[in-house]
Design an enzyme around this catalytic site. Structure first.
Site, short mmCIF file in Angstrom:
data_model
loop_
_atom_site.label_atom_id
_atom_site.label_comp_id
_atom_site.label_asym_id
_atom_site.label_seq_id
_atom_site.Cartn_x
_atom_site.Cartn_y
_atom_site.Cartn_z
N ASP A 236 3.28 59.13 26.52
CA ASP A 236 4.64 58.62 26.71
C ASP A 236 4.65 57.59 27.84
OD1 ASP A 236 7.63 58.95 26.17
OD2 ASP A 236 7.53 59.29 28.34
N ASP B 227 9.80 45.84 23.79
CA ASP B 227 8.95 45.83 22.60
C ASP B 227 7.55 45.34 22.92
OD1 ASP B 227 10.97 46.80 21.03
OD2 ASP B 227 11.48 44.88 20.11
N ASP C 113 8.94 55.24 22.55
CA ASP C 113 7.82 54.85 23.41
C ASP C 113 6.77 55.95 23.49
OD1 ASP C 113 9.88 56.33 24.80
OD2 ASP C 113 8.77 55.98 26.65
#
Length: 318
Positions: A196, A213, A239
């Protein structure tokens, strides 16, 4: 002029697939019993599901074959000398495709009983007919194969995450189940990771969604670049990323995770006019144990991830 001479005048007999190496004596009566038909451009010669009792020999022009509808791309183009309708003539079943005149055409029409008569009196004609049929079967096989490849390609579009190039969660759920089952049955170790990006919401809010992004893409490419192609990698969502490494125990996976963490922390995120600052990740590592299912494995990796974050982020935990 006899019909035999008409055919020879329009197209040499050796250019007709069905007539190759067949003696003219065998053909004379057959051809004289056939009719000729002129087709304007666009006329439909055969339609799917219609009963057909005639073989059509193309003497001039061009015919196109369409499987689905007349607007679909043709699966075959028939040139002078080739035949149409042979399958439905031989098996007596409805036709399976549209056959349409691409331009003005002239065809010789051979009724079903004449086709069988020719095949009976001429060994060469019977062999030609088998050759024509085998060609059709091969063409059908290629069409089916091409269609399967296209379907696989479309399926790939549905299982690959467009932003990262990794597989998505849909694909993960399918493949991870197989890997877990294989690991438990064979006793081969399988280690998994949940990765993460730390404080991603703050990064996204500070630099904007486009830069967010770019950060996700950069992390994904770093993960892919540091793992073997045999390792399962997927964007789990947002993410988060998921990694499954077959043949690796937890201790080895912790070392791999630490190298990944360091590599990501040192990766610049491309942007203009200047690169964005690197992001860090937290990684949870778990092993697969007997009796676990996919949900149990993911839950174990997720719990390890939370322990890594509790250590202050930018860390690895099991």
């Amino acid at each position: 002029m006899s019909k035999m001479l008409q055919v020879v005048d329009e197209l040499p007999l050796d250019r007709v697939q069905l007539f190759r190496d067949v003696s003219q004596e065998s053909l004379q009566g057959i051809i004289d019993s056939c009719d000729f038909r002129d087709l304007p451009s666009g006329q439909i010669l055969l339609r799917p599901e219609n009963i057909n009792h005639e073989l059509f020999i193309l003497l001039s022009g061009r015919l196109s074959v369409h499987l689905e509808d007349l607007d679909s791309d043709p699966v075959a183009i028939l040139e002078p000398g080739e035949v149409a309708g042979e399958l439905s003539v031989l098996d007596g079943k409805p036709t399976s495709a549209y056959v349409v005149a691409d331009e003005p055409c002239r065809v010789m029409v051979m009724p079903r009983e004449l086709v069988w008569s020719l095949a009976t009196v001429s060994h060469a004609a019977a062999c030609n007919l088998l050759t024509i049929l085998s060609g059709r079967v091969r063409k059908a096989d290629r069409t089916i194969t091409d269609q399967m490849l296209r379907e696989r390609s479309f399926h790939c579009y549905g299982t690959v995450d467009a932003l990262t190039g990794m597989h998505n969660r849909y694909w993960l759920n399918d493949m991870l189940g197989r890997m877990v089952t294989r690991s438990i049955r064979s006793g081969t170790p399988l280690a998994v990771m949940m990765i993460d990006i730390d404080n991603f919401k703050e990064f996204d809010d500070s630099y904007g969604h486009l830069c967010g992004d770019r950060a996700i893409h950069a992390v994904a490419q770093t993960i892919l670049g540091h793992l073997r192609p045999t390792v399962l990698t997927a964007r789990y969502g947002g993410d988060e990323f998921f990694v499954a490494i077959p043949g690796v125990v937890v201790g080895q996976a912790l070392e791999i995770a630490e190298r990944l963490r360091e590599a990501i922390a040192g990766t610049e995120i491309p942007s203009s006019p200047a690169p964005l600052p690197p992001v860090t990740v937290s990684i949870g590592v778990a092993g697969v144990n007997r009796g676990q299912g996919v949900d149990d494995v993911i839950a174990a990796a997720d719990a390890a991830l939370y322990r890594a974050k509790a250590l202050g982020r930018n860390s690895v935990s099991q």
